[in-house]
Scaffold this active site. Structure first.
Site, PDB file in Angstrom:
ATOM      1  N   ASP A 226      36.333  63.928  21.376  1.00  0.00           N
ATOM      2  CA  ASP A 226      36.294  65.207  22.066  1.00  0.00           C
ATOM      3  C   ASP A 226      37.593  65.440  22.827  1.00  0.00           C
ATOM      4  OD1 ASP A 226      34.654  67.524  23.044  1.00  0.00           O
ATOM      5  OD2 ASP A 226      35.040  66.569  24.982  1.00  0.00           O
ATOM      6  N   GLU A 275      40.581  46.584  12.446  1.00  0.00           N
ATOM      7  CA  GLU A 275      40.009  45.242  12.556  1.00  0.00           C
ATOM      8  C   GLU A 275      38.555  45.237  12.083  1.00  0.00           C
ATOM      9  OE1 GLU A 275      38.302  42.534  16.211  1.00  0.00           O
ATOM     10  OE2 GLU A 275      40.126  43.707  16.553  1.00  0.00           O
TER      11      GLU A 275
END
Length: 578
Positions: A226, A275
């Site tokens: 956002d 990752e």
């Protein structure tokens, strides 16, 4: 006469194929759920996570690839959950962390990905950090995590600068210190209950990296960020030197929006997501017997920028994966304007290797079935119903055009039902905070947030057993999922068929280019491999080449002598495949 509806492939099988791809997001169709307005499981009039969970099979059968959930975090709800008090907790009105866990697991079992909202620009004023900052007084280390400043004027009675809130009024609020005296001011680009974080402070970055890991460990497949363009403010918080600043948004780089410093934050975040994407994590059987792989996590930016070229900065290879295409959303139903924004979008995304995104509606703008029912140029928050029949016809055509473009598409809940905005809500039921603050946004976002209808009858048309938090129109029953399911030509069946067809034809969604073909004025025609899309944006029927077999059309198409008569405001998909 032709309005083709081919037999749809099994949705869960198609979803499984996409879910097993690590680059699934490049051509995905992502469905936005606004939790308070989707489905209510406990009859309190407010949608919740258990309600969403129960409706996941509907979304699988609709044919979407992923579900984006607007905020469900612990919040005082001053701005419908975009004022977060605890980023690691579910607000009791929506359920619990156990409910979130169950929803994620069930979605994965159905071949659906889950993307959650992240609100890093600001917190709630009830966040522990902010509450302590107020209680501890001037000089508190916690105040450094927000933008606290002394005021201007002889007694500090004026705001620190001239910035204006997106919701109207000054972007600053003065506090009363613990000793009862007038004190410092704090920055809030939105409501006063939403103080902006100071991203220059290392503790803020540390906290959000931890929040990312918390939800990734829960199994989410990505984050919609956002106000992704708002985290970093210009050094010194300089005056803008202008009034009516909202009119400048989208036209220039502002000292509080789209600052270049945001990109260092997202490069750090990308390493975390990469990752998790490399480490597949736990696998488990889905409902169709395949194995679920948790790789391919993504970031999606809500970044309002002056140009699509600046939007492209957010999706460079080491930053975010997608960014909403607000330039496309705000484009009129006009062939020339649409072609221009399509070309500019594809050209801007190609150098950074990111997919284009296409969106027509969301929880902050008037639904496109109503926008297109009104004359162009009225903006994205419209207060009049317009010509309902015209708006729906154009909305259906616009959807097929959007789904034919290369890249990823976003669908806002209820648009598959052809829902219009509810423009006649009484003032006393409105809840949009911008409505109560003059000179800000129009404040009419409630109209696109009215709970969606599932059944023809009932106290809330199947939304829940106890009414709905915003009143639904009497016409809602006729637009419900129940009323449209299995009805040839209904908007719901058009969406289901379009999404199934999109999966069956690789040229749809994939790639980064279109081949424009000659077309009459007001008509768009482009080829993508064996597929051709014709979109007539005019008020009159046009005759074009029949570019093969009609796959799907948003209206009735007449074919004869290798020509096709395409009605006004209609889009047709052709294929050269026998």
């Amino acid at each position: 006469m032709s309005q083709q509806h081919p037999a749809a492939p099994a949705p869960h099988s198609a979803a499984a194929a996409v879910a097993d791809r690590r680059d699934w997001w490049r051509d995905a169709v992502i469905y936005q759920v606004y939790p308070r307005s989707f489905a209510d499981s406990n009859g309190d009039g407010m949608g919740d996570l258990e309600g969403i969970r129960a409706r996941l099979p509907y979304l699988r059968d609709l044919g979407v690839d992923a579900v984006w959930l607007s905020p469900f975090y612990a919040s005082p709800q001053a701005d419908a959950g975009y004022d977060v008090a605890d980023y690691r907790a579910v607000d009791p009105m929506f359920g619990s962390l156990l409910d979130a866990d169950a929803l994620i697991r069930d979605a994965h079992g159905l071949g659906l990905r889950i993307i959650v909202d992240l609100v890093p620009n600001h917190s709630s004023d009830q966040h522990e950090w902010f509450r302590r900052a107020l209680a501890e007084g001037p000089g508190s280390p916690l105040r450094e995590r927000y933008h606290f400043r002394p005021g201007k004027g002889k007694h500090g009675e004026l705001p620190p600068n001239d910035w204006e809130s997106i919701f109207g009024g000054p972007a600053w609020t003065r506090i009363t210190e613990p000793d009862g005296t007038p004190g410092e001011w704090y920055l809030h680009l939105f409501a006063p209950e939403q103080p902006d974080f100071n991203w220059d402070h290392p503790a803020v970055g540390d906290e959000f990296r931890s929040i990312l890991r918390f939800w990734l460990d829960m199994g989410v497949d990505g984050f919609r960020i956002d106000v992704a363009h708002g985290l970093v403010k210009a050094d010194g918080l300089p005056d803008l030197g202008a009034h009516d600043q909202l009119k400048l948004l989208g036209n220039d780089v502002m000292p509080f929006f789209d600052q270049d410093g945001v990109h260092a934050i997202y490069r750090q975040w990308r390493t975390i997501l990469d990752e998790y994407s490399k480490n597949k994590g736990p696998e488990g059987p889905s409902t169709d017997g395949r194995r679920w792989e948790t790789g391919g996590r993504i970031f999606v930016a809500e970044a309002w920028t002056p140009t699509v070229e600046r939007t492209a900065n957010y999706v460079r290879p080491d930053e975010l994966h997608q960014a909403f295409n607000f330039q496309y959303l705000s484009t009129a139903w006009d062939a020339k304007e649409l072609r221009e924004v399509i070309d500019r979008t594809l050209e801007a995304m190609r150098p950074v290797g990111a997919p284009a995104t296409w969106v027509l509606s969301n929880h902050d703008v008037t639904r496109h079935a109503t926008r297109f029912a009104n004359p162009p140029g009225l903006g994205t928050q419209i207060r009049t119903a317009g010509d309902r029949e015209l708006g729906l016809r154009r909305a259906r055509a616009a959807t097929l055009l959007m789904l034919a473009l290369p890249g990823s598409a976003y669908i806002y809940q209820g648009e598959e039902l052809g829902l219009p905005d509810v423009v006649d809500l009484p003032d006393e039921v409105r809840q949009d905070p911008a409505y109560f603050r003059g000179a800000g946004q129009d404040g009419f976002r409630d109209g696109c947030r009215v709970p969606i209808p599932w059944t023809r009858t009932g106290s809330s048309y199947g939304f829940g057993g106890g009414g709905s938090w915003l009143p639904q129109p009497e016409s809602w029953g006729g637009l419900s999922v129940e009323a449209q399911t299995g009805v040839a030509g209904s908007t719901l069946e058009l969406y289901r068929t379009a999404l199934a067809t999109r999966r069956e034809h690789p040229a749809l969604g994939a790639g980064d280019a279109v081949e424009w073909l000659p077309a009459p004025e007001g008509v768009l025609v482009f080829r993508r491999g064996e597929f051709v899309c014709v979109a007539n944006t005019t008020e009159e029927a046009v005759t074009t080449t029949a570019y093969g077999r009609v796959l799907l059309a948003s209206g009735e198409v007449a074919e004869a002598d290798r020509e096709a008569k395409v009605p006004a405001d209609t889009t047709v998909w052709f294929t050269t495949r026998p």
